[in-house]
Structure formats: structure tokens, C-alpha cells
Design a protein around this motif. Structure first.
Motif, PDB file in Angstrom:
ATOM      1  N   ALA A   1      10.990  10.070   5.971  1.00 14.69           N
ATOM      2  CA  ALA A   1      10.529  11.687   5.964  1.00 14.69           C
ATOM      3  C   ALA A   1      11.996  12.432   5.980  1.00 14.69           C
ATOM      4  CB  ALA A   1       9.789  12.027   7.052  1.00 14.69           C
ATOM      5  N   ALA A   2      12.762  11.753   6.741  1.00 20.11           N
ATOM      6  CA  ALA A   2      14.181  12.863   6.832  1.00 20.11           C
ATOM      7  C   ALA A   2      14.825  12.899   5.319  1.00 20.11           C
ATOM      8  CB  ALA A   2      15.149  12.448   7.846  1.00 20.11           C
ATOM      9  N   GLN A   3      14.503  11.860   4.566  1.00 19.92           N
ATOM     10  CA  GLN A   3      15.180  11.628   3.137  1.00 19.92           C
ATOM     11  C   GLN A   3      14.522  12.476   2.315  1.00 19.92           C
ATOM     12  OE1 GLN A   3      17.883  10.083   3.616  1.00 19.92           O
ATOM     13  NE2 GLN A   3      17.150   9.684   5.740  1.00 19.92           N
ATOM     14  N   GLY A   4      13.381  13.316   2.628  1.00 18.03           N
ATOM     15  CA  GLY A   4      12.531  14.145   1.733  1.00 18.03           C
ATOM     16  C   GLY A   4      11.545  13.451   1.277  1.00 18.03           C
ATOM     17  N   LEU A   5      10.642  12.348   1.622  1.00 16.07           N
ATOM     18  CA  LEU A   5       9.721  11.652   1.235  1.00 16.07           C
ATOM     19  C   LEU A   5       8.508  11.914   2.145  1.00 16.07           C
ATOM     20  CD1 LEU A   5      11.429   8.457   0.542  1.00 16.07           C
ATOM     21  CD2 LEU A   5      10.660   9.825  -1.304  1.00 16.07           C
ATOM     22  N   ARG A   6       7.242  12.405   1.348  1.00 17.56           N
ATOM     23  CA  ARG A   6       5.951  12.370   2.072  1.00 17.56           C
ATOM     24  C   ARG A   6       5.952  11.198   2.555  1.00 17.56           C
ATOM     25  NH1 ARG A   6       1.490  11.955  -0.126  1.00 17.56           N
ATOM     26  NH2 ARG A   6       2.388  12.542  -2.143  1.00 17.56           N
ATOM     27  N   THR A   7       5.283  10.908   3.835  1.00 13.41           N
ATOM     28  CA  THR A   7       5.049   9.658   4.709  1.00 13.41           C
ATOM     29  C   THR A   7       3.698   9.872   5.050  1.00 13.41           C
ATOM     30  OG1 THR A   7       5.682  10.298   6.561  1.00 13.41           O
ATOM     31  CG2 THR A   7       7.103   9.273   5.361  1.00 13.41           C
ATOM     32  N   ALA A   8       2.843  10.713   4.578  1.00 14.03           N
ATOM     33  CA  ALA A   8       1.395  10.760   5.234  1.00 14.03           C
ATOM     34  C   ALA A   8       0.442  11.214   3.656  1.00 14.03           C
ATOM     35  CB  ALA A   8       1.319  11.540   6.010  1.00 14.03           C
TER      36      ALA A   8
ATOM     37  N   SER B   1       0.907  -1.171   0.126  1.00 10.58           N
ATOM     38  CA  SER B   1       0.149  -0.013   0.041  1.00 10.58           C
ATOM     39  C   SER B   1       0.852   1.172   0.104  1.00 10.58           C
ATOM     40  CB  SER B   1      -0.992  -0.197   1.469  1.00 10.58           C
ATOM     41  OG  SER B   1      -0.046   0.059   2.500  1.00 10.58           O
ATOM     42  N   TRP B   2       0.356   2.463  -0.450  1.00 13.90           N
ATOM     43  CA  TRP B   2       1.006   3.740  -0.511  1.00 13.90           C
ATOM     44  C   TRP B   2       0.728   4.184   0.667  1.00 13.90           C
ATOM     45  CZ3 TRP B   2       5.098   4.509  -3.563  1.00 13.90           C
ATOM     46  CH2 TRP B   2       5.305   3.991  -4.800  1.00 13.90           C
ATOM     47  N   GLN B   3       1.702   4.933   1.344  1.00  8.50           N
ATOM     48  CA  GLN B   3       1.343   5.741   2.410  1.00  8.50           C
ATOM     49  C   GLN B   3       2.448   7.111   1.984  1.00  8.50           C
ATOM     50  OE1 GLN B   3       1.508   4.415   6.640  1.00  8.50           O
ATOM     51  NE2 GLN B   3       2.241   6.413   7.191  1.00  8.50           N
TER      52      GLN B   3
ATOM     53  N   GLU C   1       4.557   9.110  -0.432  1.00 13.07           N
ATOM     54  CA  GLU C   1       5.387   8.638  -1.203  1.00 13.07           C
ATOM     55  C   GLU C   1       6.286   7.344  -1.005  1.00 13.07           C
ATOM     56  OE1 GLU C   1       6.794  12.815  -3.284  1.00 13.07           O
ATOM     57  OE2 GLU C   1       7.659  12.366  -1.476  1.00 13.07           O
ATOM     58  N   VAL C   2       5.555   6.728   0.160  1.00  8.05           N
ATOM     59  CA  VAL C   2       6.242   5.540   0.710  1.00  8.05           C
ATOM     60  C   VAL C   2       5.381   4.258   0.177  1.00  8.05           C
ATOM     61  CG1 VAL C   2       7.171   4.195   2.547  1.00  8.05           C
ATOM     62  CG2 VAL C   2       7.468   6.671   2.506  1.00  8.05           C
ATOM     63  N   LEU C   3       5.911   3.437  -0.267  1.00 11.75           N
ATOM     64  CA  LEU C   3       5.192   1.955  -0.562  1.00 11.75           C
ATOM     65  C   LEU C   3       5.553   1.125   0.591  1.00 11.75           C
ATOM     66  CD1 LEU C   3       3.736   0.017  -2.400  1.00 11.75           C
ATOM     67  CD2 LEU C   3       6.118  -0.790  -3.353  1.00 11.75           C
ATOM     68  N   ILE C   4       4.394   0.788   1.331  1.00  7.98           N
ATOM     69  CA  ILE C   4       4.611  -0.006   2.367  1.00  7.98           C
ATOM     70  C   ILE C   4       4.368  -1.765   2.072  1.00  7.98           C
ATOM     71  CG2 ILE C   4       3.583  -0.732   4.787  1.00  7.98           C
ATOM     72  CD1 ILE C   4       4.849   2.000   4.722  1.00  7.98           C
ATOM     73  N   ALA C   5       5.517  -2.282   2.220  1.00  9.41           N
ATOM     74  CA  ALA C   5       5.454  -3.822   1.909  1.00  9.41           C
ATOM     75  C   ALA C   5       5.622  -4.606   3.143  1.00  9.41           C
ATOM     76  CB  ALA C   5       6.737  -4.259   1.023  1.00  9.41           C
ATOM     77  N   HIS C   6       4.449  -5.296   3.407  1.00  5.33           N
ATOM     78  CA  HIS C   6       4.494  -5.984   4.919  1.00  5.33           C
ATOM     79  C   HIS C   6       4.444  -7.964   4.391  1.00  5.33           C
ATOM     80  CE1 HIS C   6       2.530  -8.477   7.840  1.00  5.33           C
ATOM     81  NE2 HIS C   6       3.036  -7.709   8.833  1.00  5.33           N
ATOM     82  N   TYR C   7       5.729  -8.174   4.815  1.00  5.34           N
ATOM     83  CA  TYR C   7       5.967  -9.627   4.534  1.00  5.34           C
ATOM     84  C   TYR C   7       5.415 -10.622   5.901  1.00  5.34           C
ATOM     85  CZ  TYR C   7       8.973  -7.344   1.113  1.00  5.34           C
ATOM     86  OH  TYR C   7       9.752  -6.460  -0.099  1.00  5.34           O
TER      87      TYR C   7
END
Length: 132
Positions: A125-132, A12-14, A16-22
Motif C-alpha cells: 500500500a505504501a508503494q501506491g497499490l490498492r490492497t483491498a 487471487s486478486w486483492q 491491485e495485488v496478486l496474492i500467490a500462496h505457495y
């Protein structure tokens, strides 16, 4: 004969972050399916810079073939705009299982690992990615 998938994933996207749950113990079929589904999501995202959080808290490991295929998945993700990734590794055992892949990953993208999700999201987020 087609083998059955062993191991599960959710994507799922959060922001600009793709969350991959394994979860579970993975075979090569699981990685092929992960790659197929994730690629569809990358294409929907439009190829702009993005990050990935791999949640391995419920992951039991993988066959050597699955780990090899996972590396191709990772390289493809970088080629499609992934610039930072964090793994959520709940134990030293999990760290040991992915040590070689993590070292290789750090040469292609900004990489680190955490024990919990929120510090991983904060780092992305500190890497400049939107996380919400």
C-alpha cells in the motif's frame, strides 16, 4: 512422458495485488502451471501497474529447475505491469532458499520481504497499490 505437478499454488486478486500462496515442494511443472494461470490473471487485470505478495509460509522449497523457471515467470510479470513485490518468508531458512532470486528481483522491481502478510500488504500500500 509428462511429469506430475509437485507443489501447489493459489492465486487471487486483492485490489491491485496478486496474492500467490505457495505450498509443498515444487518442481518445474508447478512453475509452468503458475506462470500460465498468473498470465491469464495479468491479462484480465488490463496491464496496469500491480503488485504481488508471494506467501511462502507453507512452501517447502523447489528444484533448481523450478527456481530457474520461476525467474522467467518473475521477468514476465514485470513486463506485464508488476512494479512491486513482497515475499512472506517465515524463517531464515526460507530467506536463504530465495536469497539469490530476491537480490535479482530487487533489480527489476521494488522488492522486500516480511514474516507476516499484513506488514507485506501495508508495504505494498505504501508503494501506491490498492490492497483491498
Amino acid at each position: 512422458m509428462e511429469w506430475s505437478q509437485h507443489g501447489q499454488f493459489r492465486l487471487s486478486w486483492q485490489g491491485e495485488v496478486l496474492i500467490a500462496h505457495y505450498s509443498g515442494a515444487w518442481n518445474d511443472v508447478a512453475v509452468r502451471n503458475l506462470h500460465r494461470d498468473a498470465r491469464a490473471l495479468w491479462q484480465q487485470h488490463g496491464g496496469q501497474g500491480w503488485g504481488m505478495l508471494s506467501d511462502l509460509r507453507d512452501w517447502d522449497g523447489a528444484t533448481p529447475e523450478a527456481l530457474t523457471l520461476w525467474w522467467f515467470f518473475f521477468e514476465d510479470a514485470v513486463q506485464h505491469g508488476m512494479r512491486a513485490v513482497t515475499d512472506i518468508l517465515p524463517s531464515h531458512f526460507h530467506e536463504a532458499m530465495v536469497k539469490e532470486l530476491a537480490e535479482r528481483a530487487g533489480r527489476l522491481a521494488t522488492y522486500c520481504h516480511h514474516r507476516e502478510i499484513q506488514p507485506g500488504l501495508d508495504w505494498l500500500a505504501a508503494q501506491g497499490l490498492r490492497t483491498a
